[in-house]
Design an enzyme around this catalytic site. Structure first.
Site, PDB file in Angstrom:
ATOM      1  N   HIS A 107      30.129  49.428  48.144  1.00  9.55           N
ATOM      2  CA  HIS A 107      29.846  48.860  46.549  1.00  9.55           C
ATOM      3  C   HIS A 107      31.215  48.639  45.832  1.00  9.55           C
ATOM      4  CE1 HIS A 107      30.481  53.181  46.183  1.00  9.55           C
ATOM      5  NE2 HIS A 107      31.241  52.904  45.199  1.00  9.55           N
ATOM      6  N   HIS A 131      24.321  50.144  38.508  1.00  5.49           N
ATOM      7  CA  HIS A 131      25.755  50.514  38.138  1.00  5.49           C
ATOM      8  C   HIS A 131      26.743  49.843  39.084  1.00  5.49           C
ATOM      9  CE1 HIS A 131      23.535  53.848  39.677  1.00  5.49           C
ATOM     10  NE2 HIS A 131      24.381  53.914  40.554  1.00  5.49           N
TER      11      HIS A 131
HETATM   12  S1  B30 Z   1      32.062  56.633  44.744  1.00 14.32           S
HETATM   13  O1  B30 Z   1      32.319  55.773  46.172  1.00 14.32           O
HETATM   14  O2  B30 Z   1      32.806  57.924  44.748  1.00 14.32           O
HETATM   15  N1  B30 Z   1      32.094  55.572  43.641  1.00 14.32           N
HETATM   16  C1  B30 Z   1      27.791  57.835  45.432  1.00 14.32           C
HETATM   17  C2  B30 Z   1      28.432  57.586  46.389  1.00 14.32           C
HETATM   18  C3  B30 Z   1      29.671  57.283  46.437  1.00 14.32           C
HETATM   19  C4  B30 Z   1      30.172  57.037  45.118  1.00 14.32           C
HETATM   20  C5  B30 Z   1      29.612  57.621  43.905  1.00 14.32           C
HETATM   21  C6  B30 Z   1      28.196  57.881  44.149  1.00 14.32           C
HETATM   22  C7  B30 Z   1      26.349  58.563  45.559  1.00 14.32           C
HETATM   23  O3  B30 Z   1      25.917  58.818  46.665  1.00 14.32           O
HETATM   24  N2  B30 Z   1      25.581  58.800  44.557  1.00 14.32           N
HETATM   25  C8  B30 Z   1      24.083  59.134  44.432  1.00 14.32           C
HETATM   26  C9  B30 Z   1      23.283  58.251  45.317  1.00 14.32           C
HETATM   27  N3  B30 Z   1      23.093  56.977  44.799  1.00 14.32           N
HETATM   28  C10 B30 Z   1      23.886  55.948  45.519  1.00 14.32           C
HETATM   29  C11 B30 Z   1      24.685  55.052  44.641  1.00 14.32           C
HETATM   30  O4  B30 Z   1      25.831  54.566  45.071  1.00 14.32           O
HETATM   31  O5  B30 Z   1      24.205  54.773  43.573  1.00 14.32           O
HETATM   32  C12 B30 Z   1      21.691  56.480  45.007  1.00 14.32           C
HETATM   33  C13 B30 Z   1      21.150  56.383  43.908  1.00 14.32           C
HETATM   34  O6  B30 Z   1      21.784  56.155  42.844  1.00 14.32           O
HETATM   35  O7  B30 Z   1      19.987  56.707  43.671  1.00 14.32           O
HETATM   36 CU1  B30 Z   1      23.137  55.109  42.070  1.00 14.32          CU
HETATM   37 ZN    ZN Z   2      32.620  53.778  43.990  1.00 16.37          ZN
END
Ligand code: B30
Ligand code: ZN
Length: 265
Positions: free
Chosen positions: A93, A64
């Site tokens: 990201h 994503h």
């Molecule tokens: S954001 O910065 O609000 N777009 C996560 C962290 C920051 C944002 C969105 C989501 C997050 O920690 N998500 C769950 C953990 N993910 C990290 C990730 O970015 O992407 C790990 C995973 O899956 O296993 Cu998809």
């Molecule tokens: Zn983000």
């Protein structure tokens, strides 16, 4: 890589709340920041630590977004500003759009930018990212807006050049430029005290309402060509990840602050 959410169709943003109830919450992100409605405030200086020197970093296509992490012991952290305590770098990201006229998640005066960089930090007091995300002040995310222009931004040289190595979901590559983290996390110290800040959520499922957002006012730039490289990676469903921004969510009475830097004491 977690969940099967996407940005279109039956797994798109309007369906996230079925599996992830918090995506229907009252304090969601992103938002439209209307400058006429912000409350000005003088916060203590926002401080960056551990950004000097080089950081070994790698980038991953997680299905994503393009995500950059470091396996270095010298980890950036931030404190001060509207934050209570020290927050440690986890990952950064990007969010982008189908074309250069949209792509940012936060809007300013209802204006979209071409891309947005999120630099994610977790509260050190909670000892780990996994523990921090269980707490309502667990995360802070720095948001940098990018506007597409003709001129390339040298920061993105290695990222764009190595993008072909992460076309497939789950693939990753060590970034050849060891200064990329420093340049993305703190691109412009002169503008680092000029930001909006508000309480909100993760912009993807599980949409946890645990994020202090810090959105810098001054846009950065990227070339049209550099931006196009981001759209070339594949998403979980095998098609190109042409866009990955969530639409803006209701502010619902929240206050957005704008820091007005005070006199140094
Ligand atoms: S954001 O910065 O609000 N777009 C996560 C962290 C920051 C944002 C969105 C989501 C997050 O920690 N998500 C769950 C953990 N993910 C990290 C990730 O970015 O992407 C790990 C995973 O899956 O296993 Cu998809
Ligand atoms: Zn983000």
């Amino acid at each position: 890589v977690a969940g099967n959410f996407s940005y279109d169709g039956t797994n798109g943003p309007s369906h996230w709340g079925k599996e992830h109830k918090m995506c229907l919450g009252k304090y969601q992100s992103p938002i439209d920041i209307e400058e006429k409605d912000v409350t000005t405030m003088t916060f203590p200086e926002l401080q960056f630590s551990g950004i000097e020197g080089s950081h070994k970093a790698y980038m991953t296509n997680n299905g994503h977004t393009v995500m950059i992490q470091s396996f270095d012991s010298n980890v950036p952290s931030i404190s001060g500003g509207s934050l209570n305590g020290t927050y440690v770098f986890q990952q950064l990201h990007f969010h982008w759009g189908q074309n250069d006229n949209l792509g940012s998640e936060d809007l300013i005066n209802n204006h979209s930018f071409s891309m947005e960089l999120h630099v994610v930090f977790w509260k050190k007091e909670y000892d780990s990212y996994e523990e921090a995300i269980k707490r309502n002040d667990g995360l802070t995310v720095l948001g940098y807006l990018y506007q597409a222009m003709d001129e390339p931004n040298p920061i993105f040289e290695s990222i764009v050049q190595q993008m072909p190595d992460i076309i497939g979901v789950g693939s990753n590559v060590t970034i050849s430029d060891n200064n990329v983290l420093k340049k993305l996390v703190a691109p412009d110290i002169a503008s680092a005290q000029n930001y909006f800040t508000y309480s909100g959520s993760l912009t993807t499922p599980p949409c946890l309402e645990i994020v202090q957002w810090i959105d810098f006012v001054k846009p950065q730039h990227i070339s049209h060509e550099q931006l196009a490289a981001f759209r070339s990676i594949q998403s979980t469903d095998g098609t190109n990840l042409t866009h990955n921004f969530r639409p803006v969510q209701p502010l619902d009475g929240r206050t957005v602050y704008r820091n007005i830097a005070g006199v140094e004491s």
